[in-house]
Design a protein around this motif. Sequence first.
Motif, PDB file in Angstrom:
ATOM      1  N   GLY A  74      46.085  63.773 -13.242  1.00 35.13           N
ATOM      2  CA  GLY A  74      46.561  62.522 -12.670  1.00 35.13           C
ATOM      3  C   GLY A  74      47.995  62.245 -13.079  1.00 35.13           C
ATOM      4  N   ALA A  75      48.567  61.230 -12.459  1.00 34.05           N
ATOM      5  CA  ALA A  75      49.954  60.870 -12.722  1.00 34.05           C
ATOM      6  C   ALA A  75      50.112  60.270 -14.109  1.00 34.05           C
ATOM      7  CB  ALA A  75      50.416  59.864 -11.672  1.00 34.05           C
ATOM      8  N   SER A  76      51.262  60.569 -14.706  1.00 28.73           N
ATOM      9  CA  SER A  76      51.645  60.001 -15.989  1.00 28.73           C
ATOM     10  C   SER A  76      53.154  59.847 -15.982  1.00 28.73           C
ATOM     11  CB  SER A  76      51.207  60.907 -17.140  1.00 28.73           C
ATOM     12  OG  SER A  76      51.682  60.389 -18.369  1.00 28.73           O
ATOM     13  N   GLY A  77      53.608  58.656 -15.682  1.00 28.18           N
ATOM     14  CA  GLY A  77      55.047  58.427 -15.581  1.00 28.18           C
ATOM     15  C   GLY A  77      55.623  59.208 -14.415  1.00 28.18           C
ATOM     16  N   GLU A  78      56.596  60.065 -14.683  1.00 26.48           N
ATOM     17  CA  GLU A  78      57.246  60.870 -13.648  1.00 26.48           C
ATOM     18  C   GLU A  78      56.597  62.231 -13.471  1.00 26.48           C
ATOM     19  OE1 GLU A  78      60.083  59.976 -11.779  1.00 26.48           O
ATOM     20  OE2 GLU A  78      59.735  57.977 -12.577  1.00 26.48           O
ATOM     21  N   SER A  79      55.533  62.536 -14.212  1.00 27.92           N
ATOM     22  CA  SER A  79      54.909  63.846 -14.131  1.00 27.92           C
ATOM     23  C   SER A  79      53.393  63.693 -14.062  1.00 27.92           C
ATOM     24  CB  SER A  79      55.315  64.689 -15.350  1.00 27.92           C
ATOM     25  OG  SER A  79      54.985  66.039 -15.122  1.00 27.92           O
ATOM     26  N   VAL A  80      52.668  64.711 -14.532  1.00 26.85           N
ATOM     27  CA  VAL A  80      51.209  64.685 -14.511  1.00 26.85           C
ATOM     28  C   VAL A  80      50.653  65.075 -15.875  1.00 26.85           C
ATOM     29  CG1 VAL A  80      50.952  65.146 -12.036  1.00 26.85           C
ATOM     30  CG2 VAL A  80      51.092  67.054 -13.624  1.00 26.85           C
TER      31      VAL A  80
END
Length: 122
Positions: free
Chosen positions: A53-59
């Motif tokens: 899943g998404a986490s800030g600008e990355s995964v």
Amino acid sequence: MITRIPALELMQHLVGAYQSSDGKASLLVKRVGYGQVIELCLGGKLMLSGVVGASGESVELYALFGIPNVIRLSGSIQSRTDISFETPELEWGLRLSLTGDTLTLTISNGGAQSAQHVLQRG
């Protein structure tokens, strides 16, 4: 507002079932909302099961793989067709490289490549 996250978009392109020609390795990537569930089987045994899943600008990948603890792996896009997940605490990583219908899965342990599998989309 939903932000574009290139690593998450790349994971969405990986959705599908992949298997090696010898049948020893398989990877299943399923979409769940905007995230994905992945399952890696080696030698007929489920070796990794996790959620991306998404986490800030990355995964990020939260996964179980052979130990009873859930491990957090940070994802980073390497190119338009490559993504890698790593956990510095365990020095373990997973890299997925897509070329057409061929997915190359590389597992690293201790900073060195420990296994590589070439999988075809089924």
